[in-house]
Scaffold this active site. Structure first.
Site, PDB file in Angstrom:
ATOM      1  CD  GLU A   1      -2.875   1.127   0.338  1.00  0.00           C
ATOM      2  OE1 GLU A   1      -2.204   1.707  -0.597  1.00  0.00           O
ATOM      3  OE2 GLU A   1      -3.961   1.482   0.686  1.00  0.00           O
ATOM      4  CG  ASP A   2      -1.158   4.950  -1.375  1.00  0.00           C
ATOM      5  OD1 ASP A   2      -1.620   4.263  -0.176  1.00  0.00           O
ATOM      6  OD2 ASP A   2      -1.602   6.015  -1.890  1.00  0.00           O
TER       7      ASP A   2
ATOM      8  CG  ASP B   1      -4.504   8.846   6.758  1.00  0.00           C
ATOM      9  OD1 ASP B   1      -4.170   9.435   7.846  1.00  0.00           O
ATOM     10  OD2 ASP B   1      -5.653   9.519   6.148  1.00  0.00           O
TER      11      ASP B   1
ATOM     12  CG  PHE C   1      -3.068  15.319   1.436  1.00  0.00           C
ATOM     13  CD1 PHE C   1      -4.122  14.456   1.954  1.00  0.00           C
ATOM     14  CD2 PHE C   1      -2.808  15.795   0.050  1.00  0.00           C
ATOM     15  CE1 PHE C   1      -4.670  13.591   0.914  1.00  0.00           C
ATOM     16  CE2 PHE C   1      -3.456  14.777  -0.778  1.00  0.00           C
ATOM     17  CZ  PHE C   1      -4.286  13.662  -0.283  1.00  0.00           C
TER      18      PHE C   1
ATOM     19  NE  ARG D   1      -3.273   8.210  -8.894  1.00  0.00           N
ATOM     20  CZ  ARG D   1      -3.827   7.819  -7.782  1.00  0.00           C
ATOM     21  NH1 ARG D   1      -2.946   7.501  -6.664  1.00  0.00           N
ATOM     22  NH2 ARG D   1      -5.041   8.243  -7.701  1.00  0.00           N
TER      23      ARG D   1
HETATM   24  P1  IMP Z   1      -6.889   5.136   5.359  1.00  0.00           P
HETATM   25  O1  IMP Z   1      -8.033   4.410   4.934  1.00  0.00           O
HETATM   26  O2  IMP Z   1      -7.592   6.525   5.978  1.00  0.00           O
HETATM   27  O3  IMP Z   1      -5.724   4.542   5.933  1.00  0.00           O
HETATM   28  O4  IMP Z   1      -6.401   5.779   4.034  1.00  0.00           O
HETATM   29  C1  IMP Z   1      -5.552   5.266   3.315  1.00  0.00           C
HETATM   30  C2  IMP Z   1      -5.744   5.787   1.690  1.00  0.00           C
HETATM   31  O5  IMP Z   1      -5.982   7.313   1.723  1.00  0.00           O
HETATM   32  C3  IMP Z   1      -4.714   5.632   1.028  1.00  0.00           C
HETATM   33  O6  IMP Z   1      -4.557   4.278  -0.056  1.00  0.00           O
HETATM   34  C4  IMP Z   1      -4.325   6.800   0.124  1.00  0.00           C
HETATM   35  O7  IMP Z   1      -5.193   6.798  -1.271  1.00  0.00           O
HETATM   36  C5  IMP Z   1      -5.225   7.960   0.835  1.00  0.00           C
HETATM   37  N1  IMP Z   1      -4.442   9.081   1.434  1.00  0.00           N
HETATM   38  C6  IMP Z   1      -4.274   9.076   3.110  1.00  0.00           C
HETATM   39  N2  IMP Z   1      -3.254   9.998   3.266  1.00  0.00           N
HETATM   40  C7  IMP Z   1      -2.966  10.470   2.143  1.00  0.00           C
HETATM   41  C8  IMP Z   1      -1.866  11.551   1.950  1.00  0.00           C
HETATM   42  O8  IMP Z   1      -1.558  12.260   2.605  1.00  0.00           O
HETATM   43  N3  IMP Z   1      -1.946  11.839   0.526  1.00  0.00           N
HETATM   44  C9  IMP Z   1      -2.432  11.122  -0.356  1.00  0.00           C
HETATM   45  N4  IMP Z   1      -3.407  10.094  -0.252  1.00  0.00           N
HETATM   46  C10 IMP Z   1      -3.662   9.877   1.270  1.00  0.00           C
HETATM   47 MG    MG Z   2      -5.637   8.088  -3.080  1.00  0.00          MG
END
Ligand code: IMP
Ligand code: MG
Length: 191
Positions: free
Chosen positions: A100-101, A104, A153, A166
């Site tokens: 995963e990228d 969060d 962010f 991206r």
């Molecule tokens: P989570 O479900 O809250 O853990 O969010 C994960 C997804 O939110 C990631 O796969 C990203 O696509 C997006 N995301 C969360 N934080 C960022 C950020 O700082 N920049 C870009 N995308 C983010």
């Molecule tokens: Mg995204």
């Protein structure tokens, strides 16, 4: 540097070095272990990381993708997360590594893990490039993580804001005045 970026957090060189370190650890862990390894990258954010990681891992492995879609604001994930694209490979009995990228709140990874667990893998671990501190709503055991980052962010290296940035080879903090916050626009957001 792109005008929309406030500061660069990680340069292309630093990222490349960290990817190599993660790949070396993955090789240590899976190299001598029996069984087949499969990397499953979460679209779209992990594409760039996945492409770099797969080329550094020496252990033979398969590569596939999965996609989750969440609903809510564009800089925060919220609400339900649905798996909209499933891996095509049969993952049963394989060592699966979810790539995963960013970790969060953990909502997306939690949902992806639920889906992958149901595929009956031999083992299931998580590898993320970035991990945002202090935002956890769903705790996940993340075995491999590239960098811990502050609650800002970020974009670049596969990470987007409204599908932009991206392609940046580095990771930076997006300028606040480039972000249209939640409430200003509603609707579906593809992650
Ligand atoms: P989570 O479900 O809250 O853990 O969010 C994960 C997804 O939110 C990631 O796969 C990203 O696509 C997006 N995301 C969360 N934080 C960022 C950020 O700082 N920049 C870009 N995308 C983010
Ligand atoms: Mg995204």
């Amino acid at each position: 540097m792109n005008d929309d970026i406030e500061t660069i957090l990680f340069s292309e060189e630093i990222i490349a070095q960290r990817v190599a370190e993660l790949a070396a650890r993955i090789d240590e862990d899976y190299g001598a272990r029996g069984g087949e390894l499969a990397l499953v990258g979460a679209l779209t954010g992990s594409l760039v990381f996945l492409a770099d990681l797969t080329r550094h891992i020496r252990t033979p492995h398969a590569v596939d993708t999965i996609r989750a879609r969440s609903y809510g604001a564009s800089t925060r994930s919220s609400g339900a997360v649905r798996v909209t694209h499933k891996p095509l490979l049969d993952l049963a009995g394989k060592h699966v590594l979810l790539v995963e990228d960013i970790y969060d709140t953990g909502r997306t990874i939690t949902r992806l893990l639920e889906h992958l667990r149901a595929c009956n893998p031999r083992s299931l671990e998580v590898c993320v490039m970035f991990s945002k501190r202090g935002r956890r709503l769903f705790r996940v055991n993340v075995k491999y993580r590239g960098f811990e980052i502050p609650d800002r962010f970020i974009v670049g290296y596969g990470l987007d804001y409204n599908e932009k940035y991206r392609n940046l080879p580095y990771v930076g903090v997006l300028r606040k005045d480039r972000i249209i916050e939640a409430g200003n626009h509603a609707g579906k957001k593809r992650r």
